[in-house]
Design a protein around this motif. Structure first.
Motif, mmCIF file in Angstrom:
data_model
loop_
_atom_site.group_PDB
_atom_site.id
_atom_site.type_symbol
_atom_site.label_atom_id
_atom_site.label_comp_id
_atom_site.label_asym_id
_atom_site.label_seq_id
_atom_site.Cartn_x
_atom_site.Cartn_y
_atom_site.Cartn_z
ATOM 1 N N CYS A 122 -5.809 3.985 5.928
ATOM 2 C CA CYS A 122 -5.458 4.613 7.364
ATOM 3 C C CYS A 122 -6.510 5.151 7.939
ATOM 4 C CB CYS A 122 -4.135 5.486 7.331
ATOM 5 S SG CYS A 122 -2.755 4.619 6.993
ATOM 6 N N ARG A 175 -2.994 3.655 0.493
ATOM 7 C CA ARG A 175 -2.414 3.717 2.032
ATOM 8 C C ARG A 175 -3.323 4.609 2.895
ATOM 9 N NH1 ARG A 175 -0.183 6.894 4.854
ATOM 10 N NH2 ARG A 175 1.236 6.513 6.430
ATOM 11 N N GLY A 232 2.961 0.729 3.299
ATOM 12 C CA GLY A 232 2.353 -0.226 4.517
ATOM 13 C C GLY A 232 2.096 -1.561 3.843
ATOM 14 N N LEU A 238 0.708 -1.193 -0.101
ATOM 15 C CA LEU A 238 -0.038 0.048 -0.051
ATOM 16 C C LEU A 238 0.888 1.206 -0.212
ATOM 17 C CD1 LEU A 238 -2.091 -1.737 2.693
ATOM 18 C CD2 LEU A 238 -3.230 -0.503 1.043
ATOM 19 N N GLN A 239 0.679 2.183 -1.139
ATOM 20 C CA GLN A 239 1.196 3.289 -1.051
ATOM 21 C C GLN A 239 0.320 4.451 -1.437
ATOM 22 O OE1 GLN A 239 4.338 1.790 -3.924
ATOM 23 N NE2 GLN A 239 5.690 2.891 -2.585
#
Length: 254
Positions: free
Chosen positions: A85, A81, A161, A76-77
């Motif tokens: 979050c 991501r 992540g 995850l970017q």
């Protein structure tokens, strides 16, 4: 960053026979293992995709029973991501406001025991209060505790992540196999000047995470992981957990 980290353009050796024939510096190997620790504050410095792929290829040389290789990894970017979050932090806040909601967020397997006993509870307490003490969080500071725990759900600001899953059809041994994969990944990351934090805290929120990452209904979340470059100025990164001496966990049988 680690100036002695291997260059990204250095040849990647994945042939075990070829790799075992090379000279290995044991001090460097040991440094990568001992230098691995759970980092809880990261710089925003991006991690090149080519480096992430390299680390994952190396980590995949982990052993697994009959070579089942049960792990699946979701990287995850960026917006993906950040969106995850936001969703999990919102759920975490909602549970604090209404504790009964916690029943809706159950982990798929028991990471921790249902009843703690010594010496494990003692080590857990030492870890918790050592970290909170460093951060100036007292026993009754529930707001600060909540905020610090929620840092998990921001990947401690790491730009990358990871979510790691296995298929639910697999047995408990696959958790062992996946643990070895994760250790490979963390040590390889350290060798390249990166740091990590493996995170079981995400496990309670699998019902949010699995659809978000596109996992199937037959997958079980094993853990999350933060990956990036440690913030050397962050107070929290001064925290280093102790290890038991050999005589406490080793018995020589002759």
């Amino acid at each position: 960053m680690n100036d002695r980290a291997p260059a990204l353009d250095a040849p990647l050796i994945l042939d075990p026979l070829q790799a075992s024939a090379r000279a290995i510096d044991p001090v460097q190997v040991e440094a990568a293992i001992v230098g691995r620790r759970s980092v809880r504050a990261f710089l925003p410095t991006p991690v090149p995709r080519a480096l992430i792929e390299r680390l994952l290829r190396v980590a995949a040389r982990a052993p697994s029973g009959t070579n089942t290789q049960p792990w699946k990894v979701y990287v995850l970017q960026g917006r993906a991501r950040d969106a995850l979050c936001d969703q999990v932090c919102a759920a975490h806040d909602a549970i604090r406001a209404q504790p009964a909601l916690a029943a809706e967020y159950q982990e798929a397997y028991d990471y921790y025991p249902s009843q703690w006993v010594s010496p494990y509870i003692d080590r857990r307490r030492e870890n918790g209060w050592g970290l909170y003490g460093l951060l100036g969080i007292g026993k009754g500071d529930k707001d600060k505790m909540h905020a610090q725990h929620q840092r998990n759900f921001r990947f401690f600001d790491a730009p990358v992540g990871l979510m790691v899953t296995i298929d639910t059809v697999m047995g408990r041994g696959s958790l062992v196999d996946t643990g070895m994969f994760l250790q490979n990944l963390m040590v390889a990351a350290r060798a390249h000047g990166l740091d990590t934090c493996p995170q079981a805290a995400w496990n309670h929120y699998a019902r949010i995470i699995l659809p978000h990452i596109g996992a199937s209904e037959q997958e079980m979340l094993v853990c999350g992981m933060a990956l990036g470059y440690a913030d050397p100025q962050a107070l929290v990164n001064r925290f280093v957990t102790p290890r038991e001496p050999l005589e406490r966990f080793v018995r020589w049988v002759e």
